[in-house]
Design a protein around this motif. Structure first.
Motif, short mmCIF file in Angstrom:
data_model
loop_
_atom_site.label_atom_id
_atom_site.label_comp_id
_atom_site.label_asym_id
_atom_site.label_seq_id
_atom_site.Cartn_x
_atom_site.Cartn_y
_atom_site.Cartn_z
N LEU C 9 5.40 3.99 -2.88
CA LEU C 9 4.50 5.16 -2.95
C LEU C 9 4.23 5.71 -1.56
O LEU C 9 3.52 6.70 -1.41
CB LEU C 9 3.18 4.78 -3.64
CG LEU C 9 3.29 4.36 -5.11
CD1 LEU C 9 1.92 4.02 -5.67
CD2 LEU C 9 3.94 5.46 -5.96
N THR C 66 -3.11 9.49 -6.84
CA THR C 66 -2.60 8.13 -6.67
C THR C 66 -1.80 8.00 -5.38
O THR C 66 -2.01 7.05 -4.60
CB THR C 66 -1.71 7.76 -7.87
OG1 THR C 66 -2.40 8.08 -9.08
CG2 THR C 66 -1.35 6.28 -7.85
N ALA C 70 -2.63 5.84 -2.05
CA ALA C 70 -1.67 4.83 -1.60
C ALA C 70 -1.32 5.00 -0.13
O ALA C 70 -0.99 4.03 0.56
CB ALA C 70 -0.40 4.90 -2.46
N PRO E 14 6.30 -0.68 -7.64
CA PRO E 14 5.74 0.54 -8.23
C PRO E 14 6.48 0.94 -9.51
O PRO E 14 5.86 1.42 -10.46
CB PRO E 14 5.95 1.60 -7.13
CG PRO E 14 6.08 0.85 -5.87
CD PRO E 14 6.67 -0.48 -6.21
N GLN E 65 -2.64 5.43 -12.32
CA GLN E 65 -3.72 5.30 -11.33
C GLN E 65 -4.34 3.91 -11.40
O GLN E 65 -4.60 3.27 -10.38
CB GLN E 65 -4.81 6.34 -11.59
CG GLN E 65 -4.39 7.76 -11.30
CD GLN E 65 -5.59 8.72 -11.26
OE1 GLN E 65 -6.57 8.52 -11.96
NE2 GLN E 65 -5.50 9.74 -10.44
N ALA E 68 -1.76 1.16 -10.32
CA ALA E 68 -1.53 1.23 -8.87
C ALA E 68 -2.72 0.64 -8.10
O ALA E 68 -2.54 -0.12 -7.14
CB ALA E 68 -1.29 2.68 -8.44
N ASN E 72 -3.13 -2.80 -5.59
CA ASN E 72 -3.43 -2.34 -4.23
C ASN E 72 -2.30 -1.45 -3.70
O ASN E 72 -1.93 -1.52 -2.53
CB ASN E 72 -3.70 -3.53 -3.30
CG ASN E 72 -4.42 -3.10 -2.05
OD1 ASN E 72 -5.08 -2.06 -2.01
ND2 ASN E 72 -4.25 -3.86 -0.97
N TYR E 73 -1.78 -0.64 -4.60
CA TYR E 73 -0.73 0.34 -4.27
C TYR E 73 0.53 -0.32 -3.71
O TYR E 73 1.28 0.30 -2.99
CB TYR E 73 -1.27 1.41 -3.32
CG TYR E 73 -2.47 2.10 -3.90
CD1 TYR E 73 -2.33 3.10 -4.86
CD2 TYR E 73 -3.77 1.73 -3.55
CE1 TYR E 73 -3.44 3.71 -5.44
CE2 TYR E 73 -4.88 2.33 -4.13
CZ TYR E 73 -4.70 3.32 -5.07
OH TYR E 73 -5.79 3.91 -5.64
N ARG E 75 0.92 -2.21 -1.40
CA ARG E 75 0.91 -2.14 0.07
C ARG E 75 1.15 -3.50 0.71
O ARG E 75 1.59 -3.58 1.86
CB ARG E 75 -0.47 -1.67 0.56
CG ARG E 75 -0.66 -0.18 0.64
CD ARG E 75 -1.99 0.07 1.34
NE ARG E 75 -2.56 1.35 0.90
CZ ARG E 75 -3.79 1.51 0.48
NH1 ARG E 75 -4.62 0.46 0.40
NH2 ARG E 75 -4.22 2.69 0.12
#
Lengths: 76, 76, 76, 76, 76, 76
Positions: C9, C66, C70, E14, E65, E68, E72-73, E75
């Motif tokens: 993302l 979103t 991110a 994702p 949303q 994600a 935590n997206y 990350r």
């Protein structure tokens, strides 16, 4: 060279943020229907349609959430 | 000089925040259809249309999320 | 081997994030209607329908929330 | 003296929060169409319309997000 | 024994998160209309309806949303 | 004594959270249209209407965001 149409989400004021949200709502339509001619024709119709104006206002509202968060609600 | 119509998202109370959210929902319509005359005409129709009133209430709800977050939910 | 169509993302700029949001909106349609042929046929119709263009713009707006979160709103 | 109709977003329980969200959804309609008489007439119709009932439920859902966040999800 | 159909919101990528969001959108329909037969019949119709495909894409976007944020997206 | 129908947003698993979100979507309809008889009649119709099933799924999705956040996404 690629055109830059969204360099940043930062704005100086909430009002500029609201205008950016409006721009983003239009960009979403433009990326889906790139023809300026067709969009102009459609606009002449939906500008007079209250249901679609409310729907447009809703898309602006969603983008304004994003822009406001990006600017930490202009609290600083 | 540019007119200022959204100086801040801060309000003293949740009630004023709700009123601001209502104003933002209308601003979204106004920025899409700037003609006061056309908006007045449309309003006479959608004011009597429950589906569009619910849709308007939804746009207010989305803006109220933003305004409430901006005010830290008036917890302080 | 499974095809990768959403590796991350993260994007370098808000503009690329907006383009990713647009891609995600299309992916949502594609996962629901996998036939390229049917989607092409439908697209020819809804591309000329302002209500559906606004609805598409709304889906993009939700995904952009979103993607923006991110990327920490590209603040860093 | 101005009437107070939204003094706080704090509620003692999730259930009271849900009731507040329902009230906020109605307030959004009321601020858009202030006439009690017209709203009563419209309500008689949309109460029997499943699509509008689902739409009303959606507005409640959006407000419940706000009220729940304001109450820190009643975790404390 | 109760069937488990949603053990976790964690996904490795994702892309898997987007697929989970699609599954959640379908689960929402299934919990409302549990009959496989009726859902199959309806699906044959809405698969060819661009407005409903966009609406489906929107439900996926809302669930994405959630997924994600839960990851935590992606990350980390 | 007042009936308790929403004591907590905490659930043991994501699946129970999704079921709670479904319950909340129905509660939103029930608070708007309290008559069991009318709701049963409407349900017989919208259960066969794919557009309304998708709309119901969307309301569930919005509530699931709230329930998931309340449970810290069942990460703990």
């Amino acid at each position: 060279m690629v055109e830059t149409w969204l360099p940043t989400l930062k704005t100086a004021t909430p009002q500029e943020g609201f205008e950016l949200a409006t721009k983003l709502a239009r960009l979403g339509v433009k990326l889906t229907q790139p023809s300026d001619q067709i969009r102009s024709k459609l606009r002449a119709a939906y500008d007079q349609d209250s249901g679609q104006l409310i729907a447009s206002s809703q898309v602006i509202a969603i983008h304004f959430q994003t822009v406001a968060a990006a600017n930490n609600y202009w609290r600083d």
